[in-house]
Design a protein around this motif. Sequence first.
Motif, PDB file in Angstrom:
ATOM      1  N   LEU A  63       0.849  -1.181   0.000  1.00 28.08           N
ATOM      2  CA  LEU A  63       0.000   0.000   0.000  1.00 28.08           C
ATOM      3  C   LEU A  63       0.886   1.233   0.000  1.00 28.08           C
ATOM      4  O   LEU A  63       1.887   1.280   0.722  1.00 28.08           O
ATOM      5  CB  LEU A  63      -0.917   0.013   1.218  1.00 28.08           C
ATOM      6  CG  LEU A  63      -2.053  -1.010   1.170  1.00 28.08           C
ATOM      7  CD1 LEU A  63      -1.572  -2.364   1.621  1.00 28.08           C
ATOM      8  CD2 LEU A  63      -3.208  -0.557   2.015  1.00 28.08           C
ATOM      9  N   VAL A  64       0.518   2.209  -0.842  1.00 26.49           N
ATOM     10  CA  VAL A  64       1.332   3.414  -0.996  1.00 26.49           C
ATOM     11  C   VAL A  64       0.445   4.650  -0.901  1.00 26.49           C
ATOM     12  O   VAL A  64      -0.553   4.763  -1.614  1.00 26.49           O
ATOM     13  CB  VAL A  64       2.067   3.421  -2.363  1.00 26.49           C
ATOM     14  CG1 VAL A  64       2.911   4.686  -2.518  1.00 26.49           C
ATOM     15  CG2 VAL A  64       2.922   2.173  -2.537  1.00 26.49           C
ATOM     16  N   ALA A  65       0.827   5.571  -0.026  1.00 27.90           N
ATOM     17  CA  ALA A  65       0.161   6.876   0.051  1.00 27.90           C
ATOM     18  C   ALA A  65       0.850   7.809  -0.930  1.00 27.90           C
ATOM     19  O   ALA A  65       2.073   7.869  -0.979  1.00 27.90           O
ATOM     20  CB  ALA A  65       0.263   7.440   1.463  1.00 27.90           C
ATOM     21  N   ASP A  66       0.072   8.520  -1.721  1.00 29.86           N
ATOM     22  CA  ASP A  66       0.628   9.480  -2.673  1.00 29.86           C
ATOM     23  C   ASP A  66       0.248  10.871  -2.190  1.00 29.86           C
ATOM     24  O   ASP A  66      -0.917  11.264  -2.230  1.00 29.86           O
ATOM     25  CB  ASP A  66       0.071   9.221  -4.074  1.00 29.86           C
ATOM     26  CG  ASP A  66       0.815   9.979  -5.141  1.00 29.86           C
ATOM     27  OD1 ASP A  66       1.090  11.190  -4.953  1.00 29.86           O
ATOM     28  OD2 ASP A  66       1.120   9.383  -6.191  1.00 29.86           O
ATOM     29  N   GLY A  79      -2.205  -8.884 -10.492  1.00 31.27           N
ATOM     30  CA  GLY A  79      -3.345  -8.055 -10.841  1.00 31.27           C
ATOM     31  C   GLY A  79      -2.988  -6.579 -10.865  1.00 31.27           C
ATOM     32  O   GLY A  79      -1.848  -6.199 -10.622  1.00 31.27           O
ATOM     33  N   ALA A  80      -3.993  -5.768 -11.148  1.00 29.65           N
ATOM     34  CA  ALA A  80      -3.806  -4.326 -11.309  1.00 29.65           C
ATOM     35  C   ALA A  80      -3.911  -3.608  -9.965  1.00 29.65           C
ATOM     36  O   ALA A  80      -4.545  -4.103  -9.029  1.00 29.65           O
ATOM     37  CB  ALA A  80      -4.865  -3.782 -12.256  1.00 29.65           C
ATOM     38  N   PRO A  81      -3.289  -2.421  -9.863  1.00 31.79           N
ATOM     39  CA  PRO A  81      -3.414  -1.614  -8.650  1.00 31.79           C
ATOM     40  C   PRO A  81      -4.871  -1.244  -8.379  1.00 31.79           C
ATOM     41  O   PRO A  81      -5.671  -1.115  -9.308  1.00 31.79           O
ATOM     42  CB  PRO A  81      -2.597  -0.362  -8.954  1.00 31.79           C
ATOM     43  CG  PRO A  81      -1.729  -0.721 -10.090  1.00 31.79           C
ATOM     44  CD  PRO A  81      -2.447  -1.783 -10.860  1.00 31.79           C
ATOM     45  N   ILE A  82      -5.198  -1.074  -7.108  1.00 31.96           N
ATOM     46  CA  ILE A  82      -6.552  -0.715  -6.686  1.00 31.96           C
ATOM     47  C   ILE A  82      -6.459   0.561  -5.855  1.00 31.96           C
ATOM     48  O   ILE A  82      -5.674   0.626  -4.902  1.00 31.96           O
ATOM     49  CB  ILE A  82      -7.175  -1.834  -5.827  1.00 31.96           C
ATOM     50  CG1 ILE A  82      -7.254  -3.130  -6.628  1.00 31.96           C
ATOM     51  CG2 ILE A  82      -8.537  -1.428  -5.289  1.00 31.96           C
ATOM     52  CD1 ILE A  82      -7.486  -4.364  -5.771  1.00 31.96           C
ATOM     53  N   CYS A  83      -7.253   1.553  -6.216  1.00 30.73           N
ATOM     54  CA  CYS A  83      -7.291   2.786  -5.425  1.00 30.73           C
ATOM     55  C   CYS A  83      -8.200   2.545  -4.223  1.00 30.73           C
ATOM     56  O   CYS A  83      -9.399   2.338  -4.382  1.00 30.73           O
ATOM     57  CB  CYS A  83      -7.792   3.959  -6.264  1.00 30.73           C
ATOM     58  SG  CYS A  83      -7.721   5.520  -5.364  1.00 30.73           S
TER      59      CYS A  83
END
Length: 123
Positions: A63-66, A79-83
Amino acid sequence: VPNLQGPRYVSPAPSGGFVVSEECGDVKVFTSSRKLLCSLSRKYGHRFGNPAGVCVDVDGSILVADEQHRTVHLFPEHGAPICLVSTGLRRPAGMACSSFGHLFVADAGENCIKAFKYCVRPP
């Protein structure tokens, strides 16, 4: 670990490795022997604004905070990233995941900790 581009936040990974966010706009994953395993921006084709806090959940997802985009994304092993969080954050910084599916985000823009419950179901 040399040659990082402005390391900011670091988190251990279940495999004994670790994850590092960099000021240059990338997040890198390293093995327990400190070898680069992957760059999340390259692996997933994801463009970070200013990645900040990182953590790894019980499923091994990163998990990454932007800080710039004011979001939190989950990067599963497959799989693909999930927001996970797209609204309600002013300046997300450090993060932590609990073993019960809780995500804690330090919001430096509002001087508080925000708690989220999430569940990612396999496809």
